[in-house]
Design a protein around this motif. Structure first.
Motif, short mmCIF file in Angstrom:
data_model
loop_
_atom_site.label_atom_id
_atom_site.label_comp_id
_atom_site.label_asym_id
_atom_site.label_seq_id
_atom_site.Cartn_x
_atom_site.Cartn_y
_atom_site.Cartn_z
N SER A 105 48.52 40.96 53.89
CA SER A 105 47.63 42.15 53.13
C SER A 105 47.14 41.92 52.12
N ALA A 106 46.00 42.44 52.21
CA ALA A 106 45.19 42.14 50.61
C ALA A 106 45.43 42.99 49.52
N ASN A 107 46.18 44.27 49.96
CA ASN A 107 46.14 45.26 49.31
C ASN A 107 47.55 45.36 48.04
N LYS A 108 48.41 44.29 47.93
CA LYS A 108 49.44 44.44 47.36
C LYS A 108 49.23 43.54 46.02
N LYS A 109 47.96 42.84 45.84
CA LYS A 109 47.81 41.88 44.80
C LYS A 109 48.25 42.27 43.53
N ASP A 110 47.69 43.34 43.11
CA ASP A 110 47.93 43.97 41.99
C ASP A 110 49.47 44.20 41.59
N GLU A 111 49.99 44.88 42.55
CA GLU A 111 51.54 45.00 42.45
C GLU A 111 52.34 43.84 42.22
N SER A 112 51.92 42.73 42.92
CA SER A 112 52.70 41.56 42.99
C SER A 112 52.41 40.93 41.56
N TYR A 113 51.23 41.15 40.96
CA TYR A 113 51.04 40.44 39.66
C TYR A 113 52.05 41.17 38.59
N ALA A 114 51.82 42.60 38.76
CA ALA A 114 52.84 43.53 38.19
C ALA A 114 54.13 43.16 37.85
N PHE A 115 54.56 42.85 39.10
CA PHE A 115 56.32 42.35 39.43
C PHE A 115 56.46 41.09 38.72
N GLY A 116 55.56 40.12 38.55
CA GLY A 116 55.55 38.81 37.75
C GLY A 116 55.25 37.82 38.56
N ALA A 117 54.43 37.84 39.74
CA ALA A 117 53.86 36.86 40.54
C ALA A 117 52.74 36.28 39.57
N ASP A 118 52.69 34.88 39.86
CA ASP A 118 51.62 34.05 39.32
C ASP A 118 50.57 33.85 39.95
N HIS A 119 50.66 33.88 41.29
CA HIS A 119 49.34 33.64 42.39
C HIS A 119 49.80 34.60 43.64
N TYR A 120 48.64 34.76 44.43
CA TYR A 120 48.65 35.59 45.60
C TYR A 120 47.82 34.92 46.58
N TYR A 121 48.43 34.68 47.84
CA TYR A 121 47.33 34.08 48.82
C TYR A 121 47.97 34.91 50.27
N LEU A 122 46.80 34.87 50.99
CA LEU A 122 46.70 35.52 52.23
C LEU A 122 47.20 34.55 53.20
N THR A 123 48.34 34.86 54.10
CA THR A 123 48.60 34.22 55.12
C THR A 123 47.78 34.14 56.38
N THR A 124 46.89 35.05 56.39
CA THR A 124 45.82 35.30 57.45
C THR A 124 44.80 34.16 57.26
N ASP A 125 44.75 33.51 56.25
CA ASP A 125 43.28 32.66 55.86
C ASP A 125 44.02 31.00 55.97
N PRO A 126 43.41 30.46 56.95
CA PRO A 126 44.04 29.10 57.38
C PRO A 126 43.74 28.24 56.02
N ALA A 127 42.91 28.55 55.39
CA ALA A 127 42.69 27.52 53.89
C ALA A 127 43.71 27.68 53.16
#
Length: 353
Positions: A213-235
């Motif tokens: 899901s695309a809607n957890k990106k900002d929270e991921s960064y707040a928790f310390g993530a450096d990158h965020y990718y969607l598993t639904t995108d084959p690229a």
């Protein structure tokens, strides 16, 4: 305080039969033994495995059942031989409450692999032949060795999820040697994932979140993530090919194992924490290409759980929780199944009337 010369009774939330709604009931706890600690439960987290058990998904449920293995509370009484706790201490109880204490795994503090079989906190038969009842209750009696100190920096409600979700994610990060510069991917941003991100970040890793899901990106960064990718995108899988030292899979559904193996570096490991209902499938060539491995991790021992609690206090690891009343557990279960929780429900046990 209970009169410990009689069997203390306590209010509890119980599932009478598989898939049933919760009812308030009274259960008995054992009399205090010399090495026991009596605890007034203040909070208990809701884990996905509570739901699996209450719904009898694994076919091993014994009913009526009182789930709950993310327990925090206050010591109200101690047995005559207890030395490491005092009345009034802030404590926690996690997934298990007894083990043989003699096998090679118990002796090295990995009680979860006890040869005789670790006794889990609910839906298990103890060595005394009694069925165990968990933390959706107001009082519990637990052997001293299986009780944890909650550091003062951690509020009891916030600490609850650390006792399962916390140790379940901390343990594999430690076991696979995550340190400064390790490239870690966390698959799934739920109750486990949001803690895995925080632990990996505080251990110095470069952290990538893989989410559907695309809607957890900002929270991921707040928790310390450096990158965020969607598993639904084959690229995503082309772009990340061969990148990660470790993938922590927190999803309890089946995944495309080969796709995820393809984004591991040489000697990388895919470690499963979720328990899907169906077997996974993979092609050996996916491993062969880079001496990769598939594994799984099952909570952690008492010593490591205490280490994780201390690490969380020191590094300000904070589970994001929604505190609920005892009357809201049925709705909370449905919301967990619907993926509608940020990121862990915690029951306030004082509301159990």
């Amino acid at each position: 305080m209970c009169n410990h010369h009689t069997h203390p009774t306590t209010r509890a939330l119980s599932v009478p039969t598989a898939q049933a709604s919760f009812v308030t009931t009274t259960i008995q706890r054992r009399e205090l033994r010399a090495d026991d600690i009596a605890i007034d439960i203040q909070y208990c987290g809701i884990c996905h495995s509570d739901i699996h058990n209450a719904h009898d998904d694994f076919g091993r449920g014994v009913f009526p059942m009182v789930p709950g293995h993310e327990i925090t509370g206050i010591v109200t009484a101690i047995g005559s031989e207890v030395t490491t706790f005092q009345i009034g201490d802030r404590v926690g109880v996690g997934c298990f409450v007894d083990s043989c204490g003699e096998c090679v795994f118990c002796l090295k503090g990995e009680e979860q692999f006890c040869k005789k079989g670790v006794v889990v906190v609910f839906n298990a038969t103890g060595y005394d032949g009694e069925l165990t009842y968990g933390g959706y209750s107001q009082h519990i009696v637990v052997k001293e060795q299986f009780v944890l100190h909650i550091p003062d920096q951690l509020a009891l409600d916030i600490a609850s999820p650390l006792l399962c979700a916390g140790i379940t994610t901390y343990s594999p990060l430690k076991h696979w040697g995550v340190k400064e510069g390790t490239k870690v991917a966390v698959l799934g941003m739920g109750g486990l994932g949001h803690l895995a991100v925080q632990f990996a970040y505080k251990m110095g890793a470069e952290v990538t979140v893989l989410s559907h899901s695309a809607n957890k990106k900002d929270e991921s960064y707040a928790f310390g993530a450096d990158h965020y990718y969607l598993t639904t995108d084959p690229a995503t899988f082309q772009e990340l090919a061969g990148q990660f030292d470790l993938i922590i899979n927190t999803v309890s559904a089946n995944i495309d194992v080969d796709a995820f193996l393809s984004i591991l570096n040489v000697d990388g490991a895919l470690v499963n924490l979720g328990l899907p209902n169906q077997p996974d499938q993979y092609n050996v060539f996916s491993l062969f290409a880079g001496r990769r491995s598939i594994s799984a991790s099952n909570v952690g021992g008492i010593k490591e759980t205490q280490e994780m609690l201390n690490f969380s206090a020191q590094h300000n690891i904070v589970p994001m929780i929604e505190v609920i009343d005892a009357s809201q557990v049925d709705q909370a279960y449905q919301r967990v199944l619907d993926g509608d929780v940020r990121y862990r429900f915690v029951i306030d046990m004082s509301t159990l009337v």
